[in-house]
Design a protein around this motif. Structure first.
Motif, PDB file in Angstrom:
ATOM      1  N   VAL A 413      33.843  -7.250 -27.008  1.00  0.00           N
ATOM      2  CA  VAL A 413      34.522  -5.955 -27.052  1.00  0.00           C
ATOM      3  C   VAL A 413      33.504  -4.828 -27.178  1.00  0.00           C
ATOM      4  O   VAL A 413      33.566  -3.811 -26.463  1.00  0.00           O
ATOM      5  CB  VAL A 413      35.533  -5.915 -28.214  1.00  0.00           C
ATOM      6  N   ALA A 414      32.529  -4.996 -28.086  1.00  0.00           N
ATOM      7  CA  ALA A 414      31.522  -3.951 -28.294  1.00  0.00           C
ATOM      8  C   ALA A 414      30.671  -3.749 -27.045  1.00  0.00           C
ATOM      9  O   ALA A 414      30.300  -2.617 -26.702  1.00  0.00           O
ATOM     10  CB  ALA A 414      30.627  -4.313 -29.480  1.00  0.00           C
ATOM     11  N   ALA A 415      30.356  -4.843 -26.338  1.00  0.00           N
ATOM     12  CA  ALA A 415      29.470  -4.757 -25.183  1.00  0.00           C
ATOM     13  C   ALA A 415      30.145  -4.154 -23.957  1.00  0.00           C
ATOM     14  O   ALA A 415      29.468  -3.738 -23.018  1.00  0.00           O
ATOM     15  CB  ALA A 415      28.936  -6.149 -24.834  1.00  0.00           C
ATOM     16  N   VAL A 416      31.469  -4.107 -23.956  1.00  0.00           N
ATOM     17  CA  VAL A 416      32.198  -3.549 -22.818  1.00  0.00           C
ATOM     18  C   VAL A 416      32.759  -2.165 -23.128  1.00  0.00           C
ATOM     19  O   VAL A 416      32.761  -1.268 -22.274  1.00  0.00           O
ATOM     20  CB  VAL A 416      33.346  -4.505 -22.405  1.00  0.00           C
ATOM     21  N   ALA A 417      33.206  -1.977 -24.362  1.00  0.00           N
ATOM     22  CA  ALA A 417      33.962  -0.766 -24.705  1.00  0.00           C
ATOM     23  C   ALA A 417      33.146   0.508 -24.522  1.00  0.00           C
ATOM     24  O   ALA A 417      33.671   1.519 -24.019  1.00  0.00           O
ATOM     25  CB  ALA A 417      34.460  -0.857 -26.144  1.00  0.00           C
ATOM     26  N   ASP A 418      31.859   0.503 -24.910  1.00  0.00           N
ATOM     27  CA  ASP A 418      31.108   1.753 -24.828  1.00  0.00           C
ATOM     28  C   ASP A 418      30.901   2.202 -23.393  1.00  0.00           C
ATOM     29  O   ASP A 418      31.006   3.391 -23.069  1.00  0.00           O
ATOM     30  CB  ASP A 418      29.771   1.634 -25.577  1.00  0.00           C
ATOM     31  N   VAL A 419      30.638   1.262 -22.485  1.00  0.00           N
ATOM     32  CA  VAL A 419      30.452   1.638 -21.087  1.00  0.00           C
ATOM     33  C   VAL A 419      31.768   2.118 -20.482  1.00  0.00           C
ATOM     34  O   VAL A 419      31.803   3.109 -19.741  1.00  0.00           O
ATOM     35  CB  VAL A 419      29.879   0.447 -20.293  1.00  0.00           C
ATOM     36  N   VAL A 420      32.869   1.427 -20.781  1.00  0.00           N
ATOM     37  CA  VAL A 420      34.180   1.866 -20.298  1.00  0.00           C
ATOM     38  C   VAL A 420      34.471   3.278 -20.783  1.00  0.00           C
ATOM     39  O   VAL A 420      34.955   4.136 -20.025  1.00  0.00           O
ATOM     40  CB  VAL A 420      35.279   0.893 -20.756  1.00  0.00           C
ATOM     41  N   LEU A 421      34.161   3.550 -22.053  1.00  0.00           N
ATOM     42  CA  LEU A 421      34.410   4.871 -22.615  1.00  0.00           C
ATOM     43  C   LEU A 421      33.561   5.936 -21.932  1.00  0.00           C
ATOM     44  O   LEU A 421      34.044   7.042 -21.657  1.00  0.00           O
ATOM     45  CB  LEU A 421      34.124   4.850 -24.116  1.00  0.00           C
ATOM     46  N   GLU A 422      32.312   5.620 -21.629  1.00  0.00           N
ATOM     47  CA  GLU A 422      31.447   6.593 -20.966  1.00  0.00           C
ATOM     48  C   GLU A 422      31.973   6.943 -19.578  1.00  0.00           C
ATOM     49  O   GLU A 422      31.949   8.107 -19.163  1.00  0.00           O
ATOM     50  CB  GLU A 422      30.011   6.055 -20.889  1.00  0.00           C
ATOM     51  N   TYR A 423      32.436   5.943 -18.849  1.00  0.00           N
ATOM     52  CA  TYR A 423      33.023   6.231 -17.536  1.00  0.00           C
ATOM     53  C   TYR A 423      34.330   7.005 -17.682  1.00  0.00           C
ATOM     54  O   TYR A 423      34.616   7.917 -16.911  1.00  0.00           O
ATOM     55  CB  TYR A 423      33.268   4.930 -16.772  1.00  0.00           C
ATOM     56  N   ALA A 424      35.130   6.647 -18.689  1.00  0.00           N
ATOM     57  CA  ALA A 424      36.439   7.281 -18.860  1.00  0.00           C
ATOM     58  C   ALA A 424      36.318   8.746 -19.250  1.00  0.00           C
ATOM     59  O   ALA A 424      37.184   9.560 -18.910  1.00  0.00           O
ATOM     60  CB  ALA A 424      37.250   6.532 -19.914  1.00  0.00           C
ATOM     61  N   THR A 425      35.251   9.108 -19.963  1.00  0.00           N
ATOM     62  CA  THR A 425      35.084  10.488 -20.410  1.00  0.00           C
ATOM     63  C   THR A 425      34.369  11.355 -19.383  1.00  0.00           C
ATOM     64  O   THR A 425      34.034  12.501 -19.658  1.00  0.00           O
ATOM     65  CB  THR A 425      34.315  10.524 -21.744  1.00  0.00           C
ATOM     66  N   GLY A 426      34.108  10.789 -18.203  1.00  0.00           N
ATOM     67  CA  GLY A 426      33.579  11.601 -17.110  1.00  0.00           C
ATOM     68  C   GLY A 426      32.115  11.932 -17.222  1.00  0.00           C
ATOM     69  O   GLY A 426      31.686  13.005 -16.774  1.00  0.00           O
ATOM     70  N   GLY A 427      31.313  11.064 -17.802  1.00  0.00           N
ATOM     71  CA  GLY A 427      29.885  11.303 -17.881  1.00  0.00           C
ATOM     72  C   GLY A 427      29.238  11.285 -16.497  1.00  0.00           C
ATOM     73  O   GLY A 427      29.753  10.673 -15.550  1.00  0.00           O
ATOM     74  N   ARG A 428      28.097  11.946 -16.375  1.00  0.00           N
ATOM     75  CA  ARG A 428      27.408  12.025 -15.070  1.00  0.00           C
ATOM     76  C   ARG A 428      26.581  10.751 -14.867  1.00  0.00           C
ATOM     77  O   ARG A 428      25.381  10.712 -15.091  1.00  0.00           O
ATOM     78  CB  ARG A 428      26.528  13.277 -15.002  1.00  0.00           C
ATOM     79  N   ILE A 429      27.239   9.684 -14.439  1.00  0.00           N
ATOM     80  CA  ILE A 429      26.613   8.385 -14.284  1.00  0.00           C
ATOM     81  C   ILE A 429      26.289   8.161 -12.812  1.00  0.00           C
ATOM     82  O   ILE A 429      27.164   8.252 -11.948  1.00  0.00           O
ATOM     83  CB  ILE A 429      27.519   7.269 -14.820  1.00  0.00           C
ATOM     84  N   GLU A 430      25.025   7.857 -12.519  1.00  0.00           N
ATOM     85  CA  GLU A 430      24.565   7.750 -11.144  1.00  0.00           C
ATOM     86  C   GLU A 430      24.487   6.310 -10.650  1.00  0.00           C
ATOM     87  O   GLU A 430      24.008   6.062  -9.539  1.00  0.00           O
ATOM     88  CB  GLU A 430      23.190   8.414 -11.010  1.00  0.00           C
ATOM     89  N   LEU A 431      24.920   5.355 -11.465  1.00  0.00           N
ATOM     90  CA  LEU A 431      24.867   3.948 -11.096  1.00  0.00           C
ATOM     91  C   LEU A 431      26.269   3.370 -11.011  1.00  0.00           C
ATOM     92  O   LEU A 431      27.190   3.857 -11.670  1.00  0.00           O
ATOM     93  CB  LEU A 431      24.069   3.162 -12.139  1.00  0.00           C
TER      94      LEU A 431
END
Length: 501
Positions: A413-431
């Motif tokens: 849960v910890a290893a997946v949740a933070d990345v999901v949250l970063e994508y969900a909050t609209g961060g400027r992710i280039e990968l």
């Protein structure tokens, strides 16, 4: 280092604006927010009249006193574009360099002519190349006979500075024209010792690897877009000196030369401990050439982690990887137990906490505020717990996964949740998500390994232990300690203070 003049206040014309997360509550009679603890600042009718919307412009002694209080509690930040000009803005650029003449040439070109610049060659192999670049740009050159590291090189340059301010800039930085002039405006506050910009990624052909694109999306030195008073335990608890401007009179001998890594964190924390302010100003940026090859990138992340134990020795109350209130720690333990009773017990803890907070607040709408603050505190604690599992404690979590189904579930849960949250909050992710997730986890593994290595070398687990912060236990800023009207109350994931002004 010496502390600021205790009688010093911001000058007339100084402008502050409430932090985006500071709430105006109780019909405009109080402010709620701040960092590292949550504060309730009650405003007298006279104090309320000093505001225009969420902005306060200092026009008299009362306004200066209130602005100082808002800055101390991190309820507000300077509105840098409207600050009055400095009487003496002279600044010397101090640039430590070890080889890399081409990046140095690029940095000096971005600084431009007409500025006083000191280049400190920290025993480069290509001394002639460094000397040629410095001469071409009219920079003064100091050549060190042995390599002393970034702290020692900066100090060597600092000893030659004769201007009121020094800009420390690493050779792999490129400056925008307005970066240093904008940071200098912060020093109209006589208690500001250091100001730093946002560190973004420098986009080059070499930075287009998957590692480089991860760093451009989530660089270790990028502290975000929210202005801050940098202090231990806050949402911006440290600042890099890859680019920083400092008041020479405030920083004494500068950096701890015995530290080869984390010397910038130690520098900032010592400045804050002496009563000065360190400002993070994200409206201007410095572009940093991140490491884009996997091997050098991974090693550098590990090196960052090895600074944990030296910091724990020097700043034992500031280096904890997580800070929790007793109630939020109890909630986390209940959820990690993963029993049938876990969710009801965690909900009960949060419910009791929300009621206690609402009673302490004693403002209009306190019940809703209590729920909101409790929910925010709970979410923050769960995010910290996830970071502990995947970053600081991953070696222990990996062993736990071998023997415990509950540890495996929590880790997944910890290893997946933070990345999901970063994508969900609209961060400027280039990968794409898979490579971003992989880079994120490798970043955590490298840094965590460095922390454990430093703890093993120092024979101490201090840098690995979270801190329980009880109501009233957190250290207040200097001005708050002088305020005899202050009292502590429990309000969120951390302790809080109630003040009157």
């Amino acid at each position: 280092m010496t502390g600021p003049d205790p009688a010093g206040t911001v000058p007339q014309g100084f402008v502050v604006v409430l932090d985006p997360r500071t709430r105006v509550v109780d019909g405009g009679r109080a402010l709620l927010g701040g960092a590292p603890t949550t504060h309730l600042l009650r405003l007298t009718p006279r104090a309320r009249a000093l505001f225009t919307g969420r902005t306060l412009r200092v026009r008299d002694a009362a306004g200066a006193k209130l602005a100082d209080r808002l800055l101390d509690l991190a309820l507000a930040h300077p509105l840098v574009d409207e600050l009055p000009p400095l009487a003496d803005p002279r600044c010397t650029y101090v640039i430590p360099v070890h080889d890399r003449p081409q990046p140095l040439d690029r940095l000096l070109a971005s600084i431009g002519p007409g500025n006083e610049v000191i280049v400190v060659d920290d025993a480069s192999a290509d001394r002639a190349g460094i000397a040629a670049v410095a001469a071409r740009h009219g920079a003064r050159l100091i050549v060190l006979p042995v390599n002393v590291g970034p702290a020692g090189a900066r100090n060597a340059g600092l000893r030659q500075v004769r201007t009121p301010f020094a800009a420390f800039v690493d050779s792999d930085i490129v400056l925008a024209p307005d970066t240093v002039p904008t940071l200098l405006r912060h020093f109209t506050d006589p208690r500001t010792a250091v100001a730093v910009p946002r560190i973004t990624g420098l986009r080059t052909a070499a930075s287009q690897t998957w590692v480089g694109r991860f760093e451009n999306s989530r660089g270790s030195l990028d502290l975000g877009a929210r202005p801050a008073s940098v202090r231990p335990g806050s949402y911006v608890s440290w600042a890099s000196t890859a680019c920083s401007v400092a008041r020479v009179a405030a920083i004494g001998d500068g950096f701890d030369e015995s530290m080869r890594v984390a010397e910038d964190v130690d520098f900032g924390w010592r400045v804050v401990a002496d009563g000065w302010r360190v400002r993070f100003e994200p409206s201007v940026a410095a572009a940093h050439e991140h490491r884009a090859r996997f091997g050098t990138w991974f090693v550098r992340k590990l090196e960052y982690g090895t600074g944990a134990h030296p910091l724990a020795v020097r700043h034992p109350k500031s280096v904890a990887p997580a800070i929790m209130a007793p109630w939020s720690a109890a909630m986390t333990v209940a959820l990690l137990a993963q029993r049938r009773w876990s969710v009801p017990v965690a909900a009960a803890i949060c419910g009791v906490t929300a009621v206690r907070i609402s009673r302490k607040l004693d403002v209009e709408g306190s019940a809703a505020l209590g729920v909101r603050l409790t929910a925010g505190g709970a979410a923050g604690t769960l995010l910290q717990t996830g970071a502990l599992i995947t970053r600081h404690w991953w070696p222990a979590a990996a062993i736990g996964c071998l023997v415990s189904r509950r540890v495996r579930r929590a880790t997944v849960v910890a290893a997946v949740a933070d990345v999901v949250l970063e994508y969900a909050t609209g961060g400027r992710i280039e990968l794409d998500p898979p490579r971003y997730w992989l880079a994120h986890r490798l970043d955590d593994i490298a840094y965590g390994a460095g922390v454990w290595l430093s703890a093993f070398r120092g024979r101490s687990a201090a840098a690995l232990l979270p801190q329980l912060r009880r109501p009233g236990s957190s250290r207040k800023p200097v001005a708050s300690r002088r305020n005899k009207e202050s009292s502590s109350v429990a309000m969120s994931a951390e302790s809080s203070s109630s003040h009157s002004s």
